[in-house]
Design an enzyme around this catalytic site. Structure first.
Site: not given
Ligand code: ADX
Length: 199
Positions: A31-36, A38, A105
């Site tokens: 899911g998106l960063s900050g989606s919840g 963890s 991911s």
């Molecule tokens: S993944 O896309 O390779 O799976 P991963 O989950 O390891 O990403 O890392 C994502 C975390 O890194 C996010 O929750 C955020 O805190 C941080 N982050 C920093 N830069 C980015 C970016 N450009 N896109 C997404 N997450 C980022």
């Protein structure tokens, strides 16, 4: 691979599972960063721990700061990030653990590859579905603000894609479900999977 041979070990994965009293597999939160991701993974792990289940959680904090600290957020590096995490999870499954992994991911092909590495049957895909608008509103880490200001490139949901799963095993709509509800749904889903075959 050339000149690399499989070693037969005396203690098998079956014996480890029997000793633990449960199966081992991977719960993958996408899911998106900050989606919840963890937050929910944490709650699920607490519930499992309270039931005596052996677990370990992989997330950005313990992986991107160590094992994968050479990787950026380019598409190629994200692919390598996920591949190494899947290989690590595979070893932990062999060690008899229920592994929780919380990573953005964003690419379908990378998530497909996890299944090849850990085997389909060991992979539970959990889609933590929170809209980008809501993630941006929460902006727990302040990254969306930075991305809007052009300080962060390749930010998933803003300037890089997120390919949502078509058929996740579990989908959590965090704008409608609480963390406790989400955790219960996941724990209920995996209950039959935890049982050893001849129980
Ligand atoms: S993944 O896309 O390779 O799976 P991963 O989950 O390891 O990403 O890392 C994502 C975390 O890194 C996010 O929750 C955020 O805190 C941080 N982050 C920093 N830069 C980015 C970016 N450009 N896109 C997404 N997450 C980022």
């Amino acid at each position: 691979m050339k000149n690399i041979f499989d070693q037969e070990y005396q203690i098998s994965i079956e014996e480890r599972k029997k000793a633990n009293g449960h199966n081992s597999f991977l719960l993958w939160f996408t899911g998106l960063s900050g989606s919840g991701k963890s937050t929910i993974a944490n709650k699920v792990e607490q519930e499992l721990y309270n039931q005596g289940i052996k677990t370990y959680t992989l997330d950005g904090d313990n992986i991107r700061k160590g094992l994968n600290n050479d990787l950026s957020f380019s598409p190629e590096d994200r692919t390598e990030n996920i591949r190494r995490i899947a290989e690590t999870a595979s070893l932990m499954i062999d060690a008899g653990l229920v592994v929780l992994a919380a990573f953005v991911s964003p690419y379908k092909k990378d998530r497909e590859n996890i299944k090849n590495i850990v085997k389909d049957i060991n992979f539970v895909e959990i889609y933590v579905n929170t809209s980008v608008e809501e993630c941006e509103r929460r902006d727990v880490k302040g990254l969306y603000k930075k991305a809007r200001a052009g300080e962060i490139k390749n930010m998933t949901g803003i300037s890089a894609p997120y390919e949502a799963p078509d058929n996740p095993d579990i989908e959590i709509l965090t704008e409608h479900e609480s963390v406790d509800e989400a955790a219960k749904k996941i724990v209920d889903f995996i209950k039959p999977k935890l049982k050893l075959k001849n129980e």
